[in-house]
Design a protein around this motif. Sequence first.
Motif, PDB file in Angstrom:
ATOM      1  N   ASP A 113       0.817  -1.045   0.075  1.00 25.85           N
ATOM      2  CA  ASP A 113       0.075   0.093   0.026  1.00 25.85           C
ATOM      3  C   ASP A 113       0.930   1.160   0.127  1.00 25.85           C
ATOM      4  OD1 ASP A 113      -2.826  -0.972   0.194  1.00 25.85           O
ATOM      5  OD2 ASP A 113      -1.986  -1.918   2.199  1.00 25.85           O
TER       6      ASP A 113
ATOM      7  N   LEU B  96      -8.208   4.114  -8.001  1.00 25.18           N
ATOM      8  CA  LEU B  96      -8.498   3.317  -6.897  1.00 25.18           C
ATOM      9  C   LEU B  96      -7.290   2.699  -6.057  1.00 25.18           C
ATOM     10  CD1 LEU B  96     -10.578   1.232  -5.335  1.00 25.18           C
ATOM     11  CD2 LEU B  96     -10.483  -0.152  -7.089  1.00 25.18           C
ATOM     12  N   ALA B  97      -6.479   2.223  -6.938  1.00 26.70           N
ATOM     13  CA  ALA B  97      -5.328   1.628  -6.147  1.00 26.70           C
ATOM     14  C   ALA B  97      -4.430   2.731  -5.356  1.00 26.70           C
ATOM     15  CB  ALA B  97      -4.277   1.067  -7.277  1.00 26.70           C
TER      16      ALA B  97
ATOM     17  N   HIS C  84      -6.442   3.504  -2.419  1.00 31.22           N
ATOM     18  CA  HIS C  84      -6.277   2.320  -1.354  1.00 31.22           C
ATOM     19  C   HIS C  84      -5.154   2.516  -0.635  1.00 31.22           C
ATOM     20  CE1 HIS C  84      -5.757  -1.526   0.519  1.00 31.22           C
ATOM     21  NE2 HIS C  84      -7.345  -1.546   0.273  1.00 31.22           N
TER      22      HIS C  84
ATOM     23  N   GLN D 171      -5.116   3.036   3.226  1.00 33.65           N
ATOM     24  CA  GLN D 171      -4.602   1.923   4.370  1.00 33.65           C
ATOM     25  C   GLN D 171      -3.277   2.587   5.067  1.00 33.65           C
ATOM     26  OE1 GLN D 171      -6.095  -1.322   4.575  1.00 33.65           O
ATOM     27  NE2 GLN D 171      -5.058  -0.877   6.233  1.00 33.65           N
TER      28      GLN D 171
ATOM     29  N   GLN E  87     -11.553   3.143   8.353  1.00 37.94           N
ATOM     30  CA  GLN E  87     -11.762   2.015   7.766  1.00 37.94           C
ATOM     31  C   GLN E  87     -12.892   2.013   6.605  1.00 37.94           C
ATOM     32  OE1 GLN E  87     -10.114  -1.033   8.265  1.00 37.94           O
ATOM     33  NE2 GLN E  87     -11.335  -1.578   6.565  1.00 37.94           N
TER      34      GLN E  87
ATOM     35  N   LEU F 113     -12.452   2.310   3.102  1.00 40.51           N
ATOM     36  CA  LEU F 113     -11.497   0.974   2.604  1.00 40.51           C
ATOM     37  C   LEU F 113     -12.515  -0.198   2.371  1.00 40.51           C
ATOM     38  CD1 LEU F 113      -8.594   1.179   5.061  1.00 40.51           C
ATOM     39  CD2 LEU F 113      -8.250   1.188   2.578  1.00 40.51           C
TER      40      LEU F 113
ATOM     41  N   MET G   6     -13.729   0.138  -1.115  1.00 42.86           N
ATOM     42  CA  MET G   6     -12.853   0.062  -2.090  1.00 42.86           C
ATOM     43  C   MET G   6     -12.826  -1.750  -2.130  1.00 42.86           C
ATOM     44  SD  MET G   6      -9.956   2.989  -1.327  1.00 42.86           S
ATOM     45  CE  MET G   6     -10.311   4.364  -0.633  1.00 42.86           C
ATOM     46  N   GLN G   7     -12.626  -2.282  -0.980  1.00 43.22           N
ATOM     47  CA  GLN G   7     -12.743  -3.714  -0.886  1.00 43.22           C
ATOM     48  C   GLN G   7     -13.905  -4.572  -1.667  1.00 43.22           C
ATOM     49  OE1 GLN G   7      -9.949  -5.572   0.159  1.00 43.22           O
ATOM     50  NE2 GLN G   7     -11.092  -7.194  -1.219  1.00 43.22           N
TER      51      GLN G   7
ATOM     52  N   GLN H 118     -12.946  -4.430  -5.316  1.00 41.00           N
ATOM     53  CA  GLN H 118     -12.009  -5.223  -5.579  1.00 41.00           C
ATOM     54  C   GLN H 118     -12.641  -6.630  -5.502  1.00 41.00           C
ATOM     55  OE1 GLN H 118      -8.668  -4.633  -6.620  1.00 41.00           O
ATOM     56  NE2 GLN H 118      -9.080  -6.886  -7.330  1.00 41.00           N
TER      57      GLN H 118
ATOM     58  N   ALA I  95     -12.132   9.007  -3.724  1.00 46.57           N
ATOM     59  CA  ALA I  95     -12.279   8.710  -2.367  1.00 46.57           C
ATOM     60  C   ALA I  95     -12.464  10.040  -1.712  1.00 46.57           C
ATOM     61  CB  ALA I  95     -10.869   7.916  -1.894  1.00 46.57           C
TER      62      ALA I  95
END
Length: 600
Positions: free
Chosen positions: A199, A277-278, A281, A285, A334, A337, A340-341, A344, A365
Amino acid sequence: MDLATLKALKPTQYSEAADGYRSTSDMASTVKDRIENQTAVAMRNQLKGKAATTAVTQLGELSRNFHYIQTQCGLVSTALEAFSYEMEAAKRKLDTALENAKAANLTVNPDGSVTYPPGGQKGEDGKTPDGGTVSGLTDSTASAVGRQAANFDPNPHHRLAQDCADLIATALKEATEADEKWAPKLRALKADDDLTVSDADWADTKEDTTSVLKGANGYLDSFSEPPRNGTPEENAKWWGGLTEEQRAAYMAVHPDTIGWMDGLPAPVRDEANRTVLAEAHGVAQTELDSWIAKEPKPAYVEREIINAQTGERWIAKVPTDDWLAWESRRKELQHPLDGMQAIQDRFDATGTKGLPEAYLLGFSADGDGRAIIANGNPDTADHTAVYVPGTTADLGNIKGDIDRMVNVWKAAESKVDTESISTITWLGYDAPDSVAKDAPFEHYAYDGAPAFRNFMNGLDTSHAGGPSHTTVIAHSYGTTLVGAAAQTGRLNADDIIFAGSPGVKVSGADELDVPKGHVWNQEADGDVVPDIGRWGHGGDGFIIPSDPSFGANQMITDTEGHSDYWKAKKESLLYQALVVVGKGDDVPLKSPPNPWEHVK
């Protein structure tokens, strides 16, 4: 940067190196897509067990590693192209100065100074004005003084020499600045010497993107800029007018812009948004991990608990105010996140039970977050459904909204033979956070309406072949936004389905910019939201889609409450799917109420 180095430098070599990095980026993208949409899909569908699960997990990590390579190589390519562009400009100035000096029989010295010969008319003493040597000046004031001095010299070569020397000095200065600017930026793009893309690496990539963008403005300005607040048609025309090199450059440093440009092809927007997104994240994180490291979790305290009825006593551990405050902050960090999860997870579900590839058509975000996720490519779909969620919808809660459109896709896909389907979750607006505090205000709907209309127009613009049959599905406050969008402009849809609507800003189905008979409504037993909308506007009654006078097709609904309209294996979901695939005539409708029912 000295004269000999700049003379020998070939900027095209850096452009050729940029081509190599761009090719590597493309290769990594291709491998990433193959892993996600072929290899992992086949493994999930054919193999079961712990070993298979572990292998799929490792494939996911491998795919993300290739995504990192794709993104970083794209940045390196853009940086090299920008460096080549700036060095080429400096080199052209140097070449011009050298050619002018040669034509005037001037001598350019190794240090960049220029020597000029004697020349001009003889003076009273019978001598020809002496020659000399001048150094280049880049400061505007000093250069002006130097030119003035040269103009006073009776030797005409002096002014020519000064002009050449100034141009050489300017070229060397610009080349030096470009070298000093891009050398550290390129060094910063070097990845860590390990086999793990963390991350923190993605957080660094976001910083790298900002750094390259700040340096590449001149290069980017050399070709057509995207239209400011462009329509989908204008956006598509701009994109179509760029070369592959230019597209790659914009994709590398402006993924957040490209990802939200309505009218661009879905695969292009998806590629850009997956990078955003990556990076987001990685930042989120890293922030959470850093905060936890600095703020250790407070301990519970032991307290004696007494049963008031039996008098029984025991010791229990209970949270303190510090623990509650700590946990509240942890959940806050959190929350995005989790969303985003969920996105994914949808990527990772591709191929499971025939589920098509997912496309991320928008992501941010910032604030409560934004996300637009498609099941199947809307550019090629025969039938497209766009779902607008309502109050409390935000990035952290996106999973439920994604699942709803997965269920619609599955139900719709079962009702066609060869036709293709795309179902889209559109969280492209700031939804109200609270039913009581925010939902009564209409500005959320009117603020989001233009973005929704642009998105719908963009689907039409980017669609290949004939037009797609398009259905808008809206829930709760999302129906209010859709109504506001139709009230204030063109909606560009063939059907509209409302579910649990509190009101849509118009008083009849004929005001919703779709063909007559193509507005549908569902109201489940136990859903109080329609009644809140009906009676919550001054108490005198307000026409909502559930009212017969509104003119919508009242679909039979077999779910209960406000949130189960998309529950799997329910008729409510099936009837929505029939509308989505253009089979609305097969949907059973509620009988209109008998006005004499309560008359004795």
